[in-house]
Design a protein around this motif. Structure first.
Motif, PDB file in Angstrom:
ATOM      1  N   UNK A   1      -0.055  -7.933   1.662  1.00  0.00           N
ATOM      2  CA  UNK A   1      -1.185  -7.924   0.705  1.00  0.00           C
ATOM      3  C   UNK A   1      -0.402  -8.247  -0.614  1.00  0.00           C
ATOM      4  N   UNK A   2      -1.465  -9.052  -1.527  1.00  0.00           N
ATOM      5  CA  UNK A   2      -1.010  -9.413  -2.675  1.00  0.00           C
ATOM      6  C   UNK A   2      -0.502  -8.453  -3.678  1.00  0.00           C
ATOM      7  N   UNK A   3      -1.603  -7.484  -3.765  1.00  0.00           N
ATOM      8  CA  UNK A   3      -1.298  -6.286  -4.679  1.00  0.00           C
ATOM      9  C   UNK A   3      -1.332  -4.911  -3.934  1.00  0.00           C
ATOM     10  N   UNK A   4      -0.867  -3.921  -4.727  1.00  0.00           N
ATOM     11  CA  UNK A   4      -0.641  -2.556  -4.192  1.00  0.00           C
ATOM     12  C   UNK A   4      -2.032  -1.874  -3.848  1.00  0.00           C
ATOM     13  N   UNK A   5      -3.181  -2.293  -4.788  1.00  0.00           N
ATOM     14  CA  UNK A   5      -4.408  -1.726  -4.633  1.00  0.00           C
ATOM     15  C   UNK A   5      -4.922  -2.493  -3.240  1.00  0.00           C
ATOM     16  N   UNK A   6      -4.608  -3.626  -2.931  1.00  0.00           N
ATOM     17  CA  UNK A   6      -5.393  -4.189  -1.669  1.00  0.00           C
ATOM     18  C   UNK A   6      -4.479  -3.462  -0.442  1.00  0.00           C
ATOM     19  N   UNK A   7      -3.370  -3.286  -0.638  1.00  0.00           N
ATOM     20  CA  UNK A   7      -2.693  -2.591   0.517  1.00  0.00           C
ATOM     21  C   UNK A   7      -3.162  -0.963   0.679  1.00  0.00           C
ATOM     22  N   UNK A   8      -3.427  -0.408  -0.396  1.00  0.00           N
ATOM     23  CA  UNK A   8      -4.030   1.101  -0.470  1.00  0.00           C
ATOM     24  C   UNK A   8      -5.182   1.029   0.186  1.00  0.00           C
ATOM     25  N   UNK A   9      -5.955  -0.192  -0.066  1.00  0.00           N
ATOM     26  CA  UNK A   9      -7.416  -0.134   0.447  1.00  0.00           C
ATOM     27  C   UNK A   9      -7.476  -0.519   2.066  1.00  0.00           C
ATOM     28  N   UNK A  10      -6.353  -1.044   2.535  1.00  0.00           N
ATOM     29  CA  UNK A  10      -6.130  -1.522   3.993  1.00  0.00           C
ATOM     30  C   UNK A  10      -6.018  -0.125   4.635  1.00  0.00           C
ATOM     31  N   UNK A  11      -4.986   0.756   4.066  1.00  0.00           N
ATOM     32  CA  UNK A  11      -4.345   2.121   4.462  1.00  0.00           C
ATOM     33  C   UNK A  11      -5.699   2.936   4.729  1.00  0.00           C
ATOM     34  N   UNK A  12      -6.670   2.813   3.641  1.00  0.00           N
ATOM     35  CA  UNK A  12      -7.698   3.712   3.647  1.00  0.00           C
ATOM     36  C   UNK A  12      -8.803   3.280   5.133  1.00  0.00           C
ATOM     37  N   UNK A  13      -8.790   2.142   5.030  1.00  0.00           N
ATOM     38  CA  UNK A  13      -9.536   1.333   6.186  1.00  0.00           C
ATOM     39  C   UNK A  13      -9.022   2.029   7.780  1.00  0.00           C
ATOM     40  N   UNK A  14      -7.653   1.795   7.626  1.00  0.00           N
ATOM     41  CA  UNK A  14      -6.942   2.345   8.866  1.00  0.00           C
ATOM     42  C   UNK A  14      -7.302   3.761   9.110  1.00  0.00           C
ATOM     43  N   UNK A  15      -6.927   4.591   8.062  1.00  0.00           N
ATOM     44  CA  UNK A  15      -7.329   6.156   8.568  1.00  0.00           C
ATOM     45  C   UNK A  15      -8.787   6.140   8.654  1.00  0.00           C
TER      46      UNK A  15
ATOM     47  N   UNK B   1       1.763   1.899   0.550  1.00  0.00           N
ATOM     48  CA  UNK B   1       2.452   0.476   0.415  1.00  0.00           C
ATOM     49  C   UNK B   1       3.844   0.231   0.173  1.00  0.00           C
ATOM     50  N   UNK B   2       4.348  -0.459   0.865  1.00  0.00           N
ATOM     51  CA  UNK B   2       5.702  -0.925   0.692  1.00  0.00           C
ATOM     52  C   UNK B   2       5.931  -2.145   0.104  1.00  0.00           C
ATOM     53  N   UNK B   3       6.555  -2.162  -1.106  1.00  0.00           N
ATOM     54  CA  UNK B   3       6.701  -3.421  -1.882  1.00  0.00           C
ATOM     55  C   UNK B   3       7.932  -4.058  -1.426  1.00  0.00           C
ATOM     56  N   UNK B   4       7.984  -5.626  -1.234  1.00  0.00           N
ATOM     57  CA  UNK B   4       9.028  -6.345  -1.144  1.00  0.00           C
ATOM     58  C   UNK B   4       9.053  -7.499  -2.168  1.00  0.00           C
ATOM     59  N   UNK B   5      10.031  -8.338  -2.301  1.00  0.00           N
ATOM     60  CA  UNK B   5       9.617  -9.728  -3.212  1.00  0.00           C
ATOM     61  C   UNK B   5       8.481 -10.404  -2.560  1.00  0.00           C
ATOM     62  N   UNK B   6       8.043 -10.193  -1.401  1.00  0.00           N
ATOM     63  CA  UNK B   6       6.909 -11.132  -0.619  1.00  0.00           C
ATOM     64  C   UNK B   6       5.619 -10.388  -0.933  1.00  0.00           C
ATOM     65  N   UNK B   7       5.340  -9.215  -1.320  1.00  0.00           N
ATOM     66  CA  UNK B   7       4.141  -8.606  -1.722  1.00  0.00           C
ATOM     67  C   UNK B   7       4.295  -7.037  -1.266  1.00  0.00           C
ATOM     68  N   UNK B   8       3.255  -6.667  -0.960  1.00  0.00           N
ATOM     69  CA  UNK B   8       2.961  -5.252  -0.444  1.00  0.00           C
ATOM     70  C   UNK B   8       2.530  -5.077   1.010  1.00  0.00           C
ATOM     71  N   UNK B   9       3.347  -4.379   1.670  1.00  0.00           N
ATOM     72  CA  UNK B   9       3.097  -4.360   3.396  1.00  0.00           C
ATOM     73  C   UNK B   9       2.484  -3.027   3.564  1.00  0.00           C
ATOM     74  N   UNK B  10       1.672  -3.041   4.859  1.00  0.00           N
ATOM     75  CA  UNK B  10       1.219  -2.184   5.460  1.00  0.00           C
ATOM     76  C   UNK B  10       1.898  -2.057   6.798  1.00  0.00           C
TER      77      UNK B  10
END
Length: 259
Positions: free
Chosen positions: A140-154, A206-215
């Motif tokens: 994902x582009x942002x940490x907020x978007x990644x956290x939103x995905x994590x919430x949906x998965x849960x 969310x896991x941040x790398x130079x590419x963005x935020x990962x789930x």
């Protein structure tokens, strides 16, 4: 027997500096071509398994040497040996030949030891780890978007469906599948985030790398199938040999007076 001129040419280039003996195979415009050059070329071709010694091979080498001598004499007659570019190439070749002989002798006296290869292999195994992981990710582009995905998965959303929104277009269509790999195949911050997970678990943050935020999700875990010491020995030996030569060169450079 099939005679290959290209291989013969390489052999002749390698023995071009062979010493002159009284016995010659030919004399071209007063310039002798020693038999030793034929012998050296035959020896090299046979040692490389490219040819078998035979009268036909020797005759072919003789013809090639005579042909090269004729061309060389004409080139010198036209002053190509005095050309600046040619002189530079000759100097480069001279340096390469001398350095190669010097390094070959150095490595004979200072070979890479089996204990060094074993130690390097052990480091490789320790770094690689004894497990392989089949992981998926959503980028994902942002940490907020990644956290939103994590919430949906849960909340019960399927990882493969949410992966369709991933910035990683190469894996978005396959549910974020990154296939089987050892942790060292990934950036450390990425692998550190999933090595502690169990099968089926996802990263809590969310896991941040130079590419963005990962789930990240771990699909499966299995014992790593690493190549054996014998399988990697040639590769490791070559790498250590290069390091040894580089270290020796650096040592000599430090002692040299470079202005």
């Amino acid at each position: 027997m099939t005679f290959k001129p290209a291989r013969l040419l390489l052999a002749l280039l390698a023995v071009a500096s062979a010493p002159v003996f009284a016995q010659n195979i030919a004399v071209v415009n007063g310039k002798a071509i020693p038999t030793s050059r034929v012998e050296a070329a035959v020896k090299q071709l046979v040692a490389q398994g490219q040819q078998t010694d035979s009268p036909q091979l020797r005759e072919a080498i003789k013809r090639e040497l005579i042909g090269r001598e004729v061309l060389m004499q004409e080139a010198v007659k036209q002053n190509f040996d005095k050309d600046a570019a040619v002189k530079q190439q000759l100097e480069n070749a001279r340096q390469a030949i001398i350095i190669n002989a010097f390094i070959t002798e150095y490595l004979k006296k200072n070979p890479v030891k089996d204990t060094e290869i074993k130690a390097e292999y052990d480091r490789f195994v320790a770094q690689t780890g004894d497990k392989e992981y089949h992981v998926r990710h959503i980028l994902l582009e942002t940490e907020a978007q990644a956290n939103e995905v994590i919430t949906k998965l849960k909340g019960g959303a399927k990882f493969e469906e949410l992966a369709k929104t991933s910035k990683d277009t190469g894996t978005a269509g396959s549910g974020g599948d990154l296939d089987w790999a050892v942790p060292s195949a990934f950036p450390k911050v990425f692998s550190d985030a999933f090595v502690g997970l169990q099968k089926g678990q996802i990263t809590e943050k969310a896991v941040q790398t130079p590419n963005g935020f990962h789930v990240i999700k771990v699909d499966e875990i299995r014992a790593a199938k690493l190549p054996t010491l014998d399988e990697l020995k040639p590769q490791i030996g070559e790498a250590l040999t290069q390091k040894k030569v580089q270290a020796y060169q650096e040592e000599l450079t430090k002692k040299a007076k470079v202005q």
